[in-house]
Design a protein around this motif. Structure first.
Motif, PDB file in Angstrom:
ATOM      1  N   ASP A 107     -48.706  13.192  39.546  1.00 32.47           N
ATOM      2  CA  ASP A 107     -48.503  13.850  38.264  1.00 32.47           C
ATOM      3  C   ASP A 107     -47.416  13.150  37.456  1.00 32.47           C
ATOM      4  O   ASP A 107     -46.312  12.912  37.960  1.00 32.47           O
ATOM      5  N   GLY A 108     -47.732  12.799  36.225  1.00 34.25           N
ATOM      6  CA  GLY A 108     -46.735  12.212  35.337  1.00 34.25           C
ATOM      7  C   GLY A 108     -46.862  10.724  35.131  1.00 34.25           C
ATOM      8  O   GLY A 108     -46.257  10.177  34.205  1.00 34.25           O
ATOM      9  N   VAL A 109     -47.637  10.024  35.958  1.00 35.71           N
ATOM     10  CA  VAL A 109     -47.786   8.571  35.792  1.00 35.71           C
ATOM     11  C   VAL A 109     -48.692   8.297  34.590  1.00 35.71           C
ATOM     12  O   VAL A 109     -49.836   8.720  34.552  1.00 35.71           O
ATOM     13  N   LYS A 110     -48.155   7.572  33.626  1.00 28.85           N
ATOM     14  CA  LYS A 110     -48.874   7.289  32.383  1.00 28.85           C
ATOM     15  C   LYS A 110     -49.500   5.900  32.388  1.00 28.85           C
ATOM     16  O   LYS A 110     -50.610   5.708  31.890  1.00 28.85           O
ATOM     17  N   ALA A 111     -48.789   4.909  32.933  1.00 32.01           N
ATOM     18  CA  ALA A 111     -49.287   3.537  32.935  1.00 32.01           C
ATOM     19  C   ALA A 111     -48.693   2.765  34.101  1.00 32.01           C
ATOM     20  O   ALA A 111     -47.629   3.113  34.621  1.00 32.01           O
ATOM     21  N   VAL A 112     -49.412   1.713  34.498  1.00 31.67           N
ATOM     22  CA  VAL A 112     -48.983   0.869  35.618  1.00 31.67           C
ATOM     23  C   VAL A 112     -49.144  -0.590  35.212  1.00 31.67           C
ATOM     24  O   VAL A 112     -50.184  -0.982  34.670  1.00 31.67           O
ATOM     25  N   TYR A 113     -48.092  -1.385  35.467  1.00 32.21           N
ATOM     26  CA  TYR A 113     -48.180  -2.820  35.261  1.00 32.21           C
ATOM     27  C   TYR A 113     -47.876  -3.532  36.575  1.00 32.21           C
ATOM     28  O   TYR A 113     -46.845  -3.298  37.205  1.00 32.21           O
ATOM     29  N   LEU A 114     -48.799  -4.399  37.004  1.00 34.35           N
ATOM     30  CA  LEU A 114     -48.634  -5.162  38.238  1.00 34.35           C
ATOM     31  C   LEU A 114     -48.182  -6.568  37.890  1.00 34.35           C
ATOM     32  O   LEU A 114     -48.906  -7.325  37.222  1.00 34.35           O
ATOM     33  N   PHE A 116     -45.867 -10.258  39.281  1.00 32.11           N
ATOM     34  CA  PHE A 116     -45.890 -11.183  40.408  1.00 32.11           C
ATOM     35  C   PHE A 116     -45.277 -10.571  41.669  1.00 32.11           C
ATOM     36  O   PHE A 116     -45.867 -10.632  42.756  1.00 32.11           O
ATOM     37  N   ASP A 117     -44.100  -9.964  41.535  1.00 25.83           N
ATOM     38  CA  ASP A 117     -43.444  -9.380  42.701  1.00 25.83           C
ATOM     39  C   ASP A 117     -42.882  -7.989  42.410  1.00 25.83           C
ATOM     40  O   ASP A 117     -41.925  -7.552  43.037  1.00 25.83           O
ATOM     41  N   PHE A 118     -43.489  -7.303  41.445  1.00 30.88           N
ATOM     42  CA  PHE A 118     -42.997  -5.977  41.090  1.00 30.88           C
ATOM     43  C   PHE A 118     -44.112  -5.111  40.516  1.00 30.88           C
ATOM     44  O   PHE A 118     -45.173  -5.610  40.122  1.00 30.88           O
ATOM     45  N   VAL A 119     -43.848  -3.822  40.486  1.00 29.23           N
ATOM     46  CA  VAL A 119     -44.744  -2.850  39.866  1.00 29.23           C
ATOM     47  C   VAL A 119     -43.905  -2.039  38.881  1.00 29.23           C
ATOM     48  O   VAL A 119     -42.907  -1.436  39.264  1.00 29.23           O
ATOM     49  N   THR A 120     -44.289  -2.047  37.613  1.00 32.09           N
ATOM     50  CA  THR A 120     -43.609  -1.228  36.622  1.00 32.09           C
ATOM     51  C   THR A 120     -44.444   0.010  36.350  1.00 32.09           C
ATOM     52  O   THR A 120     -45.645  -0.094  36.037  1.00 32.09           O
ATOM     53  N   ILE A 121     -43.820   1.153  36.487  1.00 30.33           N
ATOM     54  CA  ILE A 121     -44.514   2.425  36.284  1.00 30.33           C
ATOM     55  C   ILE A 121     -43.904   3.134  35.083  1.00 30.33           C
ATOM     56  O   ILE A 121     -42.677   3.249  34.971  1.00 30.33           O
ATOM     57  N   THR A 122     -44.752   3.576  34.185  1.00 31.36           N
ATOM     58  CA  THR A 122     -44.325   4.321  33.001  1.00 31.36           C
ATOM     59  C   THR A 122     -44.790   5.763  33.135  1.00 31.36           C
ATOM     60  O   THR A 122     -45.933   6.021  33.517  1.00 31.36           O
ATOM     61  N   LYS A 123     -43.884   6.686  32.857  1.00 36.61           N
ATOM     62  CA  LYS A 123     -44.201   8.109  32.977  1.00 36.61           C
ATOM     63  C   LYS A 123     -44.308   8.755  31.602  1.00 36.61           C
ATOM     64  O   LYS A 123     -43.887   8.186  30.579  1.00 36.61           O
ATOM     65  N   TYR A 124     -44.859   9.965  31.568  1.00 33.32           N
ATOM     66  CA  TYR A 124     -44.846  10.751  30.346  1.00 33.32           C
ATOM     67  C   TYR A 124     -43.434  11.307  30.142  1.00 33.32           C
ATOM     68  O   TYR A 124     -42.725  11.611  31.107  1.00 33.32           O
ATOM     69  N   ALA A 125     -43.026  11.466  28.891  1.00 35.57           N
ATOM     70  CA  ALA A 125     -41.654  11.859  28.574  1.00 35.57           C
ATOM     71  C   ALA A 125     -41.267  13.196  29.193  1.00 35.57           C
ATOM     72  O   ALA A 125     -40.113  13.407  29.572  1.00 35.57           O
ATOM     73  N   GLU A 126     -42.232  14.105  29.309  1.00 35.66           N
ATOM     74  CA  GLU A 126     -41.900  15.443  29.817  1.00 35.66           C
ATOM     75  C   GLU A 126     -41.734  15.501  31.331  1.00 35.66           C
ATOM     76  O   GLU A 126     -41.279  16.512  31.880  1.00 35.66           O
ATOM     77  N   ASN A 127     -42.091  14.453  32.036  1.00 34.53           N
ATOM     78  CA  ASN A 127     -41.968  14.444  33.493  1.00 34.53           C
ATOM     79  C   ASN A 127     -40.607  13.902  33.925  1.00 34.53           C
ATOM     80  O   ASN A 127     -39.932  13.200  33.178  1.00 34.53           O
ATOM     81  N   ASN A 128     -40.236  14.230  35.185  1.00 37.37           N
ATOM     82  CA  ASN A 128     -38.905  13.919  35.690  1.00 37.37           C
ATOM     83  C   ASN A 128     -38.985  12.873  36.797  1.00 37.37           C
ATOM     84  O   ASN A 128     -39.726  13.038  37.766  1.00 37.37           O
ATOM     85  N   TRP A 129     -38.198  11.795  36.647  1.00 37.31           N
ATOM     86  CA  TRP A 129     -38.213  10.738  37.660  1.00 37.31           C
ATOM     87  C   TRP A 129     -37.794  11.262  39.034  1.00 37.31           C
ATOM     88  O   TRP A 129     -38.287  10.800  40.059  1.00 37.31           O
ATOM     89  N   LYS A 130     -36.858  12.207  39.062  1.00 40.72           N
ATOM     90  CA  LYS A 130     -36.371  12.717  40.345  1.00 40.72           C
ATOM     91  C   LYS A 130     -37.488  13.342  41.161  1.00 40.72           C
ATOM     92  O   LYS A 130     -37.487  13.276  42.393  1.00 40.72           O
ATOM     93  N   LEU A 131     -38.440  13.963  40.484  1.00 43.64           N
ATOM     94  CA  LEU A 131     -39.568  14.582  41.179  1.00 43.64           C
ATOM     95  C   LEU A 131     -40.648  13.566  41.515  1.00 43.64           C
ATOM     96  O   LEU A 131     -41.370  13.723  42.499  1.00 43.64           O
ATOM     97  N   MET A 132     -40.761  12.526  40.703  1.00 46.65           N
ATOM     98  CA  MET A 132     -41.838  11.559  40.878  1.00 46.65           C
ATOM     99  C   MET A 132     -41.509  10.459  41.884  1.00 46.65           C
ATOM    100  O   MET A 132     -42.409   9.949  42.567  1.00 46.65           O
ATOM    101  N   ARG A 133     -40.242  10.069  41.965  1.00 50.77           N
ATOM    102  CA  ARG A 133     -39.877   8.917  42.795  1.00 50.77           C
ATOM    103  C   ARG A 133     -40.309   9.034  44.253  1.00 50.77           C
ATOM    104  O   ARG A 133     -40.844   8.068  44.808  1.00 50.77           O
TER     105      ARG A 133
END
Length: 250
Positions: A107-114, A116-133
């Protein structure tokens, strides 16, 4: 840029959607009906601690975090470009990345970028990183431990793949079978496949495979395990039936 080294713990899927529909808290002990736990004792012991170090880096965008798995390449490409996908993209695009497909179940994951050696995850503004991590760490750890490819030439579609035309009930049935029921059945050498859901009767049809076929306790598995769990979380489900194996006749 500040970095944090995190020790991730393997955990079971977070059933926020199902729990919210039944008014329950999302505690591990409440996810399984008692009869299912007693029939599959292995499932209660399935959680295990596995250590993996994931470095996280903040980005200029407060809604995006860069996750860097230690000693692991994510996406190798000849031209150095990565792969970007958002939750609103067509399902056949999302399914090209088994990793992104799993991340979008959080819940809350809006976009994913893959990269070379990392994954960038973008969330919706209303969601909380502390709950998602915690869920993100768990998905990343399990995925990289499985050695699956992060991208495939053809979308991987299975019986429990959530398709664009699946309604909420069918999506939840598939989710429960894939992440909760199937692992328990596979512990005893069997498997279960989703066949269909009849909206007007509330009946879910599944197919048992492996050791479940012809097993004397398969009816117990079906009723006390599968049916109880689906009815427990999804009020629209009234019963679960198994697709009968066609008898071999000349």
């Amino acid at each position: 840029v500040p970095t944090v080294v995190v020790v991730a713990r393997r955990s079971l899927q977070h059933w926020s959607r199902a729990a919210s529909r039944t008014g329950q808290s999302a505690s591990t002990s409440s996810w399984f009906p008692p009869s299912f736990n007693s029939h599959y004792p292995h499932q209660q012991q399935q959680q295990q601690i596995r250590i993996v170090f994931i470095q996280t880096e903040n980005t200029p965008n407060p809604e995006s975090i860069k996750f860097v798995p230690s000693g692991r390449l994510v996406l190798e490409s000849e031209d150095g470009t990565g792969f970007f996908v958002s939750k609103t993209d067509a399902m056949d695009v999302i399914l090209k990345s088994p990793l992104a497909t799993k991340l979008f179940k959080i819940d809350g994951v809006k976009a994913v970028y893959l990269g070379f050696d990392f994954v960038t995850i973008t969330k919706y503004a209303e969601n909380n990183w502390k709950l998602m991590r915690p869920e993100i760490f768990s998905v990343l750890m399990d995925f990289f431990d499985s050695n699956q490819p992060v991208l495939v030439d053809q979308p991987i579609i299975t019986d429990t793949t959530i398709l664009d035309d699946d309604d909420e009930v069918v999506a939840m049935i598939k989710e429960l079978i894939e992440a909760r029921i199937r692992p328990a059945v596979q512990e005893d050498g069997g498997d279960i496949r989703y066949i269909g859901f009849e909206e007007h009767t509330g009946i879910v049809t599944v197919q048992l495979a492996g050791s479940c076929v012809g097993c004397p306790s398969s009816s117990v598995t079906l009723k006390q395990g599968v049916e109880n769990m689906l009815m427990h979380y999804i009020p629209e489900v009234t019963a679960v039936v198994a697709l009968e194996e066609e008898s071999e006749k000349d």
